[in-house]
Design an enzyme around this catalytic site. Structure first.
Site, PDB file in Angstrom:
ATOM      1  CG  HIS A   1       1.146   3.092   4.027  1.00 19.17           C
ATOM      2  ND1 HIS A   1       0.366   2.431   3.113  1.00 19.17           N
ATOM      3  CD2 HIS A   1       2.014   2.184   4.526  1.00 19.17           C
ATOM      4  CE1 HIS A   1       0.735   1.164   3.065  1.00 19.17           C
ATOM      5  NE2 HIS A   1       1.739   0.995   3.902  1.00 19.17           N
TER       6      HIS A   1
ATOM      7  CB  CYS B   1       2.984   0.714   0.358  1.00 19.25           C
ATOM      8  SG  CYS B   1       3.758  -0.439   1.521  1.00 19.25           S
TER       9      CYS B   1
ATOM     10  CD  GLU C   1      -2.309   4.954   2.499  1.00 21.49           C
ATOM     11  OE1 GLU C   1      -2.064   3.776   2.805  1.00 21.49           O
ATOM     12  OE2 GLU C   1      -1.630   5.597   1.667  1.00 21.49           O
TER      13      GLU C   1
END
Length: 194
Positions: free
Chosen positions: A176, A77, A178
């Protein structure tokens, strides 16, 4: 294996920590140059505003450290955007690892920021090995790098843009990883295997 998450003025770090814990990876969250330089893998995450984040990196001297790292580095990001040379967000000179400029999405029929799940195309990265064709991943951003010679995955929102970049030991994802479910987990696992 020593994995370092770079500590700087950007959010969403806790999500990265949880994602690494889910795959059984230990990590250290630090802005200490020696710890970063001696890591086997470095993760440069981020949610935030480019100029504020770069100011912190400069204050800690990390603006000169990050571009000289030799081990695999993954920016996500804002981390990816700061790895580029310039961001239109508050006219920010960034790290210059990828010689491309990050631009705001042009006004159009679609809402900016780009928030939500979208597909990846043209996968050409060892980090995407084993992914389904056109996987869905999660984006939150108003600025993006154009498709260029370093693009290893693209996405389309208002205009086509670089969803992932790769140059030498530097890897980057605009989305993202994650919080992108099993596809994002696979990217983190593949990164740690490099």
């Amino acid at each position: 294996m020593k994995t370092v998450i770079i500590k700087y003025n950007a959010g969403n770090v806790q999500s990265v920590m949880y994602a690494l814990e889910r795959i059984g990876a230990s990590y250290l969250w630090t802005d200490d140059e020696a710890e970063i330089r001696t890591a086997d893998k470095v993760i440069f995450p981020g949610v935030g505003e480019a100029s504020t984040a770069m100011a912190y990196l400069r204050e800690k001297g990390l603006d000169r450290v990050i571009p000289t790292l030799q081990q695999p580095v993954l920016g996500t990001c804002v981390g990816m955007q700061l790895m580029c040379q310039y961001s239109e967000e508050n006219q920010t000179q960034a790290l210059g690892i990828f010689p491309v400029d990050v631009r705001r999405f042009p006004a159009g029929e679609l809402k900016v920021p780009h928030v939500g799940w979208n597909n990846l195309y043209d996968l050409k990265s060892p980090l995407t090995e084993g992914m389904t064709p056109h996987p869905y991943v999660y984006f939150v951003h108003s600025y993006a790098a154009p498709v260029c010679e370093y693009t290893v995955a693209s996405c389309d929102y208002v205009v086509p843009f670089s969803a992932m970049l790769h140059k030498d030991n530097f890897y980057a994802a605009q989305f993202h990883a994650e919080i992108s479910g099993k596809e994002g987990q696979l990217i983190l696992e593949n990164f740690l295997k490099l």
